[in-house]
Design a protein around this motif. Structure first.
Motif, PDB file in Angstrom:
ATOM      1  N   PRO A   1       0.834  -1.201   0.000  1.00 18.99           N
ATOM      2  CA  PRO A   1       0.000   0.000   0.000  1.00 18.99           C
ATOM      3  C   PRO A   1       0.871   1.254   0.000  1.00 18.99           C
ATOM      4  N   VAL A   2       0.480   2.240  -0.791  1.00 19.01           N
ATOM      5  CA  VAL A   2       1.214   3.505  -0.845  1.00 19.01           C
ATOM      6  C   VAL A   2       0.301   4.611  -0.317  1.00 19.01           C
ATOM      7  N   VAL A   3       0.772   5.316   0.694  1.00 21.80           N
ATOM      8  CA  VAL A   3       0.040   6.452   1.258  1.00 21.80           C
ATOM      9  C   VAL A   3       0.686   7.726   0.727  1.00 21.80           C
ATOM     10  N   VAL A   4      -0.127   8.592   0.115  1.00 24.21           N
ATOM     11  CA  VAL A   4       0.389   9.796  -0.527  1.00 24.21           C
ATOM     12  C   VAL A   4      -0.199  11.037   0.140  1.00 24.21           C
ATOM     13  N   GLU A   5       0.677  11.915   0.626  1.00 25.84           N
ATOM     14  CA  GLU A   5       0.222  13.199   1.165  1.00 25.84           C
ATOM     15  C   GLU A   5       0.506  14.302   0.144  1.00 25.84           C
ATOM     16  N   PHE A   6      -0.535  15.027  -0.247  1.00 28.57           N
ATOM     17  CA  PHE A   6      -0.380  16.223  -1.079  1.00 28.57           C
ATOM     18  C   PHE A   6      -0.298  17.421  -0.132  1.00 28.57           C
ATOM     19  N   TRP A   7       0.761  18.201  -0.259  1.00 31.36           N
ATOM     20  CA  TRP A   7       0.996  19.315   0.658  1.00 31.36           C
ATOM     21  C   TRP A   7       1.500  20.526  -0.129  1.00 31.36           C
ATOM     22  N   SER A   8       1.614  21.655   0.558  1.00 31.66           N
ATOM     23  CA  SER A   8       2.124  22.872  -0.070  1.00 31.66           C
ATOM     24  C   SER A   8       2.971  23.630   0.938  1.00 31.66           C
TER      25      SER A   8
ATOM     26  N   GLN B   1       0.171  19.617 -12.283  1.00 34.70           N
ATOM     27  CA  GLN B   1      -0.599  18.728 -13.153  1.00 34.70           C
ATOM     28  C   GLN B   1      -1.024  17.472 -12.406  1.00 34.70           C
ATOM     29  N   LEU B   2      -0.130  16.955 -11.557  1.00 29.57           N
ATOM     30  CA  LEU B   2      -0.454  15.766 -10.770  1.00 29.57           C
ATOM     31  C   LEU B   2      -1.554  16.084  -9.758  1.00 29.57           C
ATOM     32  N   ALA B   3      -1.456  17.251  -9.131  1.00 28.97           N
ATOM     33  CA  ALA B   3      -2.485  17.667  -8.177  1.00 28.97           C
ATOM     34  C   ALA B   3      -3.837  17.816  -8.869  1.00 28.97           C
ATOM     35  N   GLN B   4      -3.814  18.360 -10.074  1.00 29.93           N
ATOM     36  CA  GLN B   4      -5.056  18.530 -10.829  1.00 29.93           C
ATOM     37  C   GLN B   4      -5.643  17.185 -11.231  1.00 29.93           C
ATOM     38  N   ALA B   5      -4.791  16.256 -11.615  1.00 25.88           N
ATOM     39  CA  ALA B   5      -5.255  14.928 -12.032  1.00 25.88           C
ATOM     40  C   ALA B   5      -5.938  14.193 -10.880  1.00 25.88           C
ATOM     41  N   VAL B   6      -5.425  14.390  -9.680  1.00 22.78           N
ATOM     42  CA  VAL B   6      -5.999  13.723  -8.510  1.00 22.78           C
ATOM     43  C   VAL B   6      -7.218  14.477  -7.989  1.00 22.78           C
ATOM     44  N   GLY B   7      -7.328  15.762  -8.349  1.00 20.77           N
ATOM     45  CA  GLY B   7      -8.458  16.558  -7.891  1.00 20.77           C
ATOM     46  C   GLY B   7      -8.232  17.211  -6.544  1.00 20.77           C
ATOM     47  N   VAL B   8      -7.000  17.598  -6.275  1.00 17.34           N
ATOM     48  CA  VAL B   8      -6.675  18.227  -4.990  1.00 17.34           C
ATOM     49  C   VAL B   8      -7.249  19.640  -4.966  1.00 17.34           C
ATOM     50  N   GLN B   9      -8.094  19.910  -3.987  1.00 13.64           N
ATOM     51  CA  GLN B   9      -8.687  21.241  -3.857  1.00 13.64           C
ATOM     52  C   GLN B   9      -8.176  21.973  -2.622  1.00 13.64           C
ATOM     53  N   ALA B  10      -7.700  21.207  -1.632  1.00 15.20           N
ATOM     54  CA  ALA B  10      -7.145  21.798  -0.421  1.00 15.20           C
ATOM     55  C   ALA B  10      -6.132  20.824   0.153  1.00 15.20           C
ATOM     56  N   VAL B  11      -5.172  21.366   0.888  1.00 16.34           N
ATOM     57  CA  VAL B  11      -4.141  20.526   1.500  1.00 16.34           C
ATOM     58  C   VAL B  11      -4.152  20.721   3.013  1.00 16.34           C
ATOM     59  N   PRO B  12      -3.683  19.704   3.734  1.00 16.62           N
ATOM     60  CA  PRO B  12      -3.186  18.440   3.200  1.00 16.62           C
ATOM     61  C   PRO B  12      -4.321  17.512   2.769  1.00 16.62           C
ATOM     62  N   LEU B  13      -4.070  16.759   1.710  1.00 12.40           N
ATOM     63  CA  LEU B  13      -4.966  15.715   1.253  1.00 12.40           C
ATOM     64  C   LEU B  13      -4.177  14.421   1.259  1.00 12.40           C
ATOM     65  N   VAL B  14      -4.743  13.385   1.848  1.00 14.60           N
ATOM     66  CA  VAL B  14      -4.048  12.103   1.939  1.00 14.60           C
ATOM     67  C   VAL B  14      -4.878  11.033   1.257  1.00 14.60           C
ATOM     68  N   ILE B  15      -4.260  10.345   0.325  1.00 19.03           N
ATOM     69  CA  ILE B  15      -4.898   9.233  -0.375  1.00 19.03           C
ATOM     70  C   ILE B  15      -4.033   7.994  -0.217  1.00 19.03           C
ATOM     71  N   ALA B  16      -4.592   6.853  -0.582  1.00 24.44           N
ATOM     72  CA  ALA B  16      -3.808   5.629  -0.674  1.00 24.44           C
ATOM     73  C   ALA B  16      -3.941   5.099  -2.092  1.00 24.44           C
ATOM     74  N   VAL B  17      -2.973   4.314  -2.507  1.00 27.19           N
ATOM     75  CA  VAL B  17      -3.027   3.666  -3.812  1.00 27.19           C
ATOM     76  C   VAL B  17      -2.808   2.177  -3.602  1.00 27.19           C
ATOM     77  N   LEU B  18      -3.779   1.362  -4.056  1.00 34.13           N
ATOM     78  CA  LEU B  18      -3.712  -0.097  -3.964  1.00 34.13           C
ATOM     79  C   LEU B  18      -3.919  -0.676  -5.347  1.00 34.13           C
ATOM     80  N   ARG B  19      -2.964  -1.457  -5.797  1.00 38.14           N
ATOM     81  CA  ARG B  19      -3.050  -2.053  -7.144  1.00 38.14           C
ATOM     82  C   ARG B  19      -3.357  -0.993  -8.206  1.00 38.14           C
TER      83      ARG B  19
END
Length: 266
Positions: A18-25, A59-77
């Protein structure tokens, strides 16, 4: 972490761990990076942590739909799983991570992460963080989809050391996954119509826990304890204790549910 390395460091790595991703600024003082970093160290590679600066990677933030930070997602498979947005404390972050790991096990993702980027440190610190070979047989069985083999491996470890908390938790997780593989479509109806149908109540609690509805699962079984007696009551009590092992003894929800269970029993 950057747009150029996201495919390899996140998407491809998520096939094994599992990968946990934090989008921050850097423009925002809010951050859960330190909390997640501490949990990443504590969990010793059970998940991989990546942090993405949205200002440097718009571009990566836009692709994921980040509107506010911090935003934390996970990626599985390769699939994105939303976790939480905004600042949270360590107990709440731990709850999200534990739920993520349960879902990961259900999908056969049990690999261990190695650091992304520079080479891992060598010496005593590296040895301390290395995956424990003691659990390799069970983890390999899970990765191969052999749940019975994983259960046998964990049970063997617990025979050797009944106080092995990681083996106990691992066994409870795998047993939960096995029980919820083929759930009858009418199980919730059965549970609603008969509060003392312990098989239905326990299975619905399992499904709720797998879906992240931890408090609902605990409340259902505590109510069932109150509604039953004798062997049935004891079976439900033991089942609830097993779910406690899945979530973790230090989880605040488990601590509260233990108190409620004691009150229901006595």
């Amino acid at each position: 972490m950057s747009e150029a390395t996201f495919q390899g460091d996140v998407i491809e790595r998520s096939l094994q761990v599992p990968v946990v991703v934090e989008f921050w600024s850097p423009r925002s003082q809010a951050s859960v990076g330190p909390v997640l970093a501490a949990l990443s160290t504590e969990y010793a590679g059970k998940f991989l942590l990546a942090r993405i600066d949205i200002d440097a990677n718009p571009q990566l933030a836009q692709a994921v739909g980040v509107q506010a930070v911090p935003l934390v997602i996970a990626v599985l498979r390769g699939q994105v799983v939303p976790l939480f947005q905004g600042g949270v404390g360590e107990p709440e972050a731990r709850q999200y991570i534990d739920q993520l790991l349960t879902v990961a096990v259900a999908n056969g993702i049990t690999g261990r992460a190695e650091p992304v980027g520079p080479a891992a440190p060598e010496g005593p610190a590296a040895e301390e963080d290395a995956p424990n070979p003691r659990y390799e047989k069970a983890e390999n069985a899970i990765g191969a989809g052999d749940l019975d083999g994983a259960i046998a491996a964990y049970e063997e470890l617990l025979k050797e050391n009944p106080s092995d908390a990681e083996a106990k938790s691992g066994l409870a997780r795998v047993q939960l996954v096995k029980r919820t593989q083929d759930v009858p479509a009418d199980v919730r109806t059965r549970a609603a119509e008969n509060p003392t149908d312990i098989e239905a109540q326990m299975l619905v609690a399992d499904v709720d826990l797998m879906g992240g509805h931890v408090d609902d699962a605990f409340a259902r079984l505590i109510s069932t304890v109150q509604a039953t007696s004798g062997d049935d009551r004891n079976a439900v009590r033991l089942h609830l204790l097993e779910l406690f092992d899945v979530v973790g003894a230090d989880d605040e929800r488990v601590i509260k549910a233990r108190r409620r269970l004691m009150a229901a029993l006595f």
